[in-house]
Design a protein around this motif. Structure first.
Motif, PDB file in Angstrom:
ATOM      1  N   ILE A   1       0.824  -1.085  -0.100  1.00 34.73           N
ATOM      2  CA  ILE A   1       0.032   0.221   0.157  1.00 34.73           C
ATOM      3  C   ILE A   1       0.963   1.350  -0.080  1.00 34.73           C
ATOM      4  CG2 ILE A   1      -1.855   1.320   1.326  1.00 34.73           C
ATOM      5  CD1 ILE A   1      -3.161  -1.310   2.223  1.00 34.73           C
ATOM      6  N   PRO A   2       2.005   1.354   0.655  1.00 29.60           N
ATOM      7  CA  PRO A   2       2.834   2.693   0.820  1.00 29.60           C
ATOM      8  C   PRO A   2       3.333   2.631  -0.816  1.00 29.60           C
ATOM      9  CG  PRO A   2       3.086   1.194   2.717  1.00 29.60           C
ATOM     10  CD  PRO A   2       2.445   0.376   1.881  1.00 29.60           C
ATOM     11  N   TYR A   3       3.512   1.799  -1.442  1.00 24.67           N
ATOM     12  CA  TYR A   3       4.087   1.927  -2.812  1.00 24.67           C
ATOM     13  C   TYR A   3       3.275   2.013  -4.066  1.00 24.67           C
ATOM     14  CZ  TYR A   3       8.139  -0.028  -0.001  1.00 24.67           C
ATOM     15  OH  TYR A   3       9.334  -0.348   0.818  1.00 24.67           O
ATOM     16  N   ARG A   4       1.609   2.221  -3.683  1.00 23.59           N
ATOM     17  CA  ARG A   4       0.850   1.838  -4.541  1.00 23.59           C
ATOM     18  C   ARG A   4       1.218   2.897  -5.729  1.00 23.59           C
ATOM     19  NH1 ARG A   4      -1.132   0.621  -7.887  1.00 23.59           N
ATOM     20  NH2 ARG A   4      -3.533   0.058  -8.210  1.00 23.59           N
ATOM     21  N   ALA A   5       1.696   4.126  -5.630  1.00 24.28           N
ATOM     22  CA  ALA A   5       1.740   4.982  -6.791  1.00 24.28           C
ATOM     23  C   ALA A   5       2.910   4.191  -7.746  1.00 24.28           C
ATOM     24  CB  ALA A   5       2.004   6.432  -6.282  1.00 24.28           C
ATOM     25  N   ALA A   6       3.722   3.788  -7.092  1.00 21.76           N
ATOM     26  CA  ALA A   6       4.867   3.311  -8.086  1.00 21.76           C
ATOM     27  C   ALA A   6       4.710   1.979  -8.596  1.00 21.76           C
ATOM     28  CB  ALA A   6       6.183   3.242  -7.002  1.00 21.76           C
ATOM     29  N   LEU A   7       3.645   1.237  -8.261  1.00 20.63           N
ATOM     30  CA  LEU A   7       3.408   0.051  -8.589  1.00 20.63           C
ATOM     31  C   LEU A   7       2.312  -0.236  -9.816  1.00 20.63           C
ATOM     32  CD1 LEU A   7       3.135  -1.902  -5.514  1.00 20.63           C
ATOM     33  CD2 LEU A   7       5.100  -2.020  -6.936  1.00 20.63           C
ATOM     34  N   PRO A   8       2.252  -0.914 -10.556  1.00 20.99           N
ATOM     35  CA  PRO A   8       1.363  -1.191 -11.772  1.00 20.99           C
ATOM     36  C   PRO A   8       0.044  -1.832 -11.088  1.00 20.99           C
ATOM     37  CG  PRO A   8       2.762  -3.085 -11.839  1.00 20.99           C
ATOM     38  CD  PRO A   8       3.549  -2.080 -10.657  1.00 20.99           C
ATOM     39  N   ARG A   9      -0.789  -1.353 -11.960  1.00 25.14           N
ATOM     40  CA  ARG A   9      -2.313  -1.842 -11.567  1.00 25.14           C
ATOM     41  C   ARG A   9      -2.518  -3.203 -11.553  1.00 25.14           C
ATOM     42  NH1 ARG A   9      -7.672  -1.676 -13.069  1.00 25.14           N
ATOM     43  NH2 ARG A   9      -9.178  -1.346 -11.332  1.00 25.14           N
ATOM     44  N   LEU A  10      -2.198  -3.605 -12.359  1.00 23.90           N
ATOM     45  CA  LEU A  10      -2.146  -5.010 -12.690  1.00 23.90           C
ATOM     46  C   LEU A  10      -1.533  -6.172 -11.574  1.00 23.90           C
ATOM     47  CD1 LEU A  10      -3.434  -7.500 -14.550  1.00 23.90           C
ATOM     48  CD2 LEU A  10      -1.133  -7.592 -16.016  1.00 23.90           C
ATOM     49  N   ALA A  11      -1.983  -7.030 -10.990  1.00 27.06           N
ATOM     50  CA  ALA A  11      -1.579  -7.869  -9.963  1.00 27.06           C
ATOM     51  C   ALA A  11      -1.717  -9.161 -10.320  1.00 27.06           C
ATOM     52  CB  ALA A  11      -1.747  -7.371  -8.685  1.00 27.06           C
ATOM     53  N   PHE A  12      -0.992 -10.292  -9.894  1.00 32.95           N
ATOM     54  CA  PHE A  12      -1.302 -11.740  -9.866  1.00 32.95           C
ATOM     55  C   PHE A  12      -0.961 -12.295  -8.478  1.00 32.95           C
ATOM     56  CE2 PHE A  12      -0.537 -10.758 -14.236  1.00 32.95           C
ATOM     57  CZ  PHE A  12      -1.583 -11.314 -14.851  1.00 32.95           C
ATOM     58  N   ALA A  13      -1.885 -13.017  -7.912  1.00 34.80           N
ATOM     59  CA  ALA A  13      -1.800 -13.457  -6.778  1.00 34.80           C
ATOM     60  C   ALA A  13      -1.994 -14.933  -6.639  1.00 34.80           C
ATOM     61  CB  ALA A  13      -2.968 -12.809  -5.656  1.00 34.80           C
ATOM     62  N   VAL A  14      -1.644 -15.699  -5.274  1.00 29.90           N
ATOM     63  CA  VAL A  14      -1.504 -17.008  -5.433  1.00 29.90           C
ATOM     64  C   VAL A  14      -2.748 -17.646  -5.066  1.00 29.90           C
ATOM     65  CG1 VAL A  14      -0.880 -16.982  -2.959  1.00 29.90           C
ATOM     66  CG2 VAL A  14       0.096 -18.789  -4.380  1.00 29.90           C
ATOM     67  N   GLY A  15      -3.650 -16.991  -4.299  1.00 27.15           N
ATOM     68  CA  GLY A  15      -4.951 -17.725  -4.417  1.00 27.15           C
ATOM     69  C   GLY A  15      -6.069 -16.534  -4.030  1.00 27.15           C
TER      70      GLY A  15
END
Length: 251
Positions: free
Chosen positions: A77-91
């Motif tokens: 969350i603190p890095y949200r602006a620097a991260l892409p919106r697309l995410a992949f999660a294990v479960g």
């Protein structure tokens, strides 16, 4: 290999459950347990507490962020602006948490192997995996070896905690204590913590890796058929059914 107790009879009411998951995950699982076993006594005593960290991330841009835990999502969350919106999660649970944090998250609906297989199939560009100090599956290393540039950042750690007085009291009693264990590290900590328990111990392990790490005396033990909360609930139901006359559960 662990052996399930026989499947005859109804659930026994004469047992308690000691939950050692991190607090917020333990609370959610406790609620599910109470729905399945309304009269069961549950004691929550987390053996790990998360501490979020703020390392400098590798330079971007990245095409997607990879999560293997809900705590990893919280640490992002603190890095949200620097991260892409697309995410992949294990479960699915981690995917829900990522969506709640504003990511366009997609689930591998499995374990680290399923996540690596999904991402290897999609062949995206640069990825970043946010994870804890104690991690399994070498997701970033395996993806990089498969030709998908993947960076890793340790963004939290889990700090060991002692058992509470209430948990020690439960273990000193005579009623069986069910131990649902969700990770190898918790299994190792729990094995040391319950070494002198007087109560019969009934172990439910999330996976083969958890079972292997649980070096403790158990009067009964089972392994989940699926590595998720529903699989653990089903394992506890199997575990707490009384054995057939003249036959005992495998230790």
């Amino acid at each position: 290999m662990p052996t399930d107790p026989p499947m005859t009879g109804g659930p026994s009411p004469a047992f308690g459950v000691l939950l050692t998951r991190p607090a917020w995950q333990g609370m959610r699982f406790a609620a599910a347990l109470r729905r399945r076993f309304p009269a069961v006594r549950i004691v929550e005593s987390p053996l790990l507490a998360p501490v979020l960290m703020r390392p400098e991330l590798p330079p971007g841009p990245f095409d997607a962020v990879v999560f293997t835990s809900e705590t990893g999502v919280a640490s992002a969350i603190p890095y949200r602006a620097a991260l892409p919106r697309l995410a992949f999660a294990v479960g699915d649970r981690t995917t829900e948490a990522a969506r709640g944090a504003g990511f366009d998250a997609r689930s591998a609906s499995g374990d680290a192997d399923a996540l690596v297989a999904l991402l290897a199939h999609l062949r995206l560009g640069r990825l970043i995996h946010l994870h804890g100090e104690d991690t399994r599956g070498d997701v970033a290393g395996r993806l990089t070896a498969a030709g998908i540039e993947t960076h890793a950042a340790v963004t939290y750690r889990q700090v060991a905690q002692p058992l509470t007085d209430l948990a020690r009291s439960m273990l000193a009693d005579t009623a069986p204590v069910v131990l649902p264990v969700f990770s190898p590290r918790t299994a190792r900590l729990l094995s040391a913590a319950v070494r002198d328990a007087a109560a019969p111990l009934w172990l439910a392990s999330l996976s083969a890796a958890v079972e292997a790490a649980a070096e403790l005396r158990a009067d009964r033990r089972v392994q989940c058929q699926t590595p998720d909360a529903e699989g653990m609930l089903a394992a506890i139901e199997r575990l707490t059914r009384p054995p057939s006359a003249g036959r005992g559960a495998s230790a």
